[in-house]
Design an enzyme around this catalytic site. Structure first.
Site, short mmCIF file in Angstrom:
data_model
loop_
_atom_site.label_atom_id
_atom_site.label_comp_id
_atom_site.label_asym_id
_atom_site.label_seq_id
_atom_site.Cartn_x
_atom_site.Cartn_y
_atom_site.Cartn_z
N TYR A 30 0.83 -1.20 0.00
CA TYR A 30 0.00 0.00 0.00
C TYR A 30 0.86 1.25 0.00
O TYR A 30 1.86 1.34 0.73
CB TYR A 30 -0.92 0.02 1.22
CG TYR A 30 -1.78 1.27 1.26
CD1 TYR A 30 -2.91 1.36 0.46
CD2 TYR A 30 -1.43 2.36 2.05
CE1 TYR A 30 -3.68 2.52 0.44
CE2 TYR A 30 -2.19 3.53 2.04
CZ TYR A 30 -3.31 3.60 1.24
OH TYR A 30 -4.07 4.74 1.22
N ASP B 198 -12.48 11.42 -2.86
CA ASP B 198 -11.12 11.88 -3.14
C ASP B 198 -10.97 12.78 -4.36
O ASP B 198 -10.41 13.87 -4.26
CB ASP B 198 -10.20 10.67 -3.30
CG ASP B 198 -10.17 9.78 -2.08
OD1 ASP B 198 -11.01 9.95 -1.18
OD2 ASP B 198 -9.31 8.89 -2.03
N ARG C 122 -9.32 5.02 -11.37
CA ARG C 122 -8.64 5.62 -10.23
C ARG C 122 -8.23 7.06 -10.55
O ARG C 122 -8.23 7.49 -11.72
CB ARG C 122 -7.38 4.81 -9.88
CG ARG C 122 -7.65 3.38 -9.49
CD ARG C 122 -8.40 3.29 -8.18
NE ARG C 122 -7.58 3.80 -7.08
CZ ARG C 122 -8.00 3.95 -5.83
NH1 ARG C 122 -9.24 3.67 -5.52
NH2 ARG C 122 -7.19 4.41 -4.90
N GLU D 38 -17.07 -1.96 -4.96
CA GLU D 38 -16.88 -0.70 -4.25
C GLU D 38 -17.84 0.37 -4.76
O GLU D 38 -18.45 1.11 -4.00
CB GLU D 38 -15.44 -0.24 -4.44
CG GLU D 38 -15.05 1.01 -3.68
CD GLU D 38 -13.58 1.37 -3.89
OE1 GLU D 38 -13.13 2.33 -3.25
OE2 GLU D 38 -12.89 0.69 -4.70
#
Length: 420
Positions: free
Chosen positions: A81, A159, A192, A383
């Site tokens: 990560y 985000d 993303r 998700e």
């Protein structure tokens, strides 16, 4: 025979359980995330109430001395990560990030408590003071300009939503150095944030690190500060729910109710007449983002809707067949599969549905629940989803999607099974 979807959801929660805290999903998110964890607790409460309270306990155990509850808690090192605890350098044991996340905990704790008040009273009494301290931190540190403000897009939980573009444009990400992202190794990079956005995200982390994560300095001097409609409405609702919990414990809630009154009085600051909706605002420049997203619609959660917003909601919602999109489908920047720039998020739909229910709009709640259930029934516990064709996006076997199936979205499914 296909496993029952309720059992699949329970299995996802169990598989992502790390004993006291829950991963959002394997690989992509290998730590404990703040608002993910609160939703996990809500899901666990449907079949394991003590485990639900354990989740809340573990989340609040990493609360900072100033009251902040961080957005990531790094329980066990995971080199897969980025950015990990070494990049944040925020300290703690376990280490944490240096920012917070949407304070949904009080709202979900109330839902958990009300499932079985007698069995939950002692557990509530243990976490209530910590929730009060967190809300006080929001009031004293992040609401100093009126609405709730964020110092990093990650703090919003949304985000890369277009709301932040105007503030991100003023962040210099050219000097962050070399780094290797890990998220794009787990999911399609087209789903993303882009590298240019990530450079700026890291520049904000580096600034926070440079001032020792002094939260007041970050607010006053940091490269990014924006009023966030989404967190403002989540916090406004959470203040109300926290006061209800305080009354259940025979506590004096005057301070909490004062925060709620003050925050509600600040809502005109984020109403954009030109947009005919609530809007994010760059607090460094005073300029609106001039963009309508799902954060604005969280006004329904806080009983702060207006007739003009009703019109905008139905326009945006009717433009897609599956749920409420995270960005306006008629805007040029709409991207149906790129994280918060268009997809529909079952977890946000669940918050909107709580608002619809409480304002007496059963028609809207039932429609949103049906569309969210269709997404999950077609393509599993992802998700998030493309709102135009239900394509699953992001991480699979996702904790909070499983949780809201058990608590809310799966009701249609259970009713359909019963009718069959």
């Amino acid at each position: 025979m296909t496993m029952d979807l309720h059992e699949q959801a329970r299995q996802i929660l169990r598989q992502n359980d790390r004993g006291g805290y829950t991963l959002p999903t394997h690989g992509l998110y290998p730590y404990q995330w703040n608002w993910d964890s609160a939703f996990a607790a809500w899901g666990f409460a449907t079949f394991d109430l003590p485990r639900a309270w354990d989740e809340i306990d573990t989340l609040l155990a990493s609360q900072w001395d100033d009251g902040m509850v961080p957005h990531i808690i790094f329980h066990d090192p995971d080199p897969g990560y980025f950015p990990g605890p070494d990049v944040w350098s925020a300290g703690g044991d376990p280490a944490t990030s240096g920012i917070s996340q949407p304070p949904v905990a009080a709202t979900l704790v109330r839902l958990i408590y009300e499932m079985n008040p007698d069995a939950s009273r002692d557990r509530l009494a243990a976490v209530y003071p910590k929730l009060v301290e967190w809300h006080r931190w929001w009031h004293e540190v992040r609401c100093v300009h009126g609405p709730a403000a964020i110092v990093h897009p990650w703090e919003s939980g949304r985000d890369n939503c277009p709301d932040w573009d105007i503030g991100m444009a003023n962040v210099d990400g050219s000097k962050v150095g070399d780094y290797t992202r890990r998220d794009t190794g787990h999911v399609d990079p087209s789903m993303r944030p882009k590298k240019s956005e990530y450079d700026r995200y890291l520049a904000m982390v580096q600034f926070g690190k440079s001032v020792g994560w002094d939260q007041k300095r970050i607010v006053s001097e940091g490269p990014f500060l924006m009023a966030d409609p989404g967190i403002t409405f989540i916090l406004l609702r959470a203040h109300h729910d926290l006061a209800v919990l305080g009354h259940a414990l025979d506590q004096d809630t005057d301070e909490i109710e004062g925060w709620e009154t003050t925050l509600r009085a600040a809502l005109p600051m984020i109403w954009n007449d030109d947009l005919q909706g609530y809007d994010a605002k760059d607090l460094r420049t005073g300029k609106f983002a001039r963009f309508l997203g799902s954060g604005a619609f969280l006004a329904y959660l806080a009983n702060a809707a207006r007739p003009e917003l009703d019109t905008q909601l139905m326009r945006v919602w009717n433009a897609v067949p599956y749920g409420i999109p995270s960005a306006d489908p008629e805007a040029p920047i709409f991207d149906a599969r790129r994280y918060w720039r268009g997809p529909t998020w079952p977890v946000v739909n669940s918050l909107l549905a709580i608002g619809f229910r409480d304002m007496g709009r059963a028609d809207l709640e039932v429609r949103l629940r049906r569309e969210t259930a269709e997404l999950i029934m077609k393509n599993g516990f992802s998700e998030y989803f493309d709102p135009t064709d239900a394509t699953p996006c992001g991480g699979a076997n996702f904790t909070w999607t499983a949780a809201i199936w058990l608590t809310w979205a799966g009701q249609d499914y259970e009713q359909a099974k019963g009718a069959a």
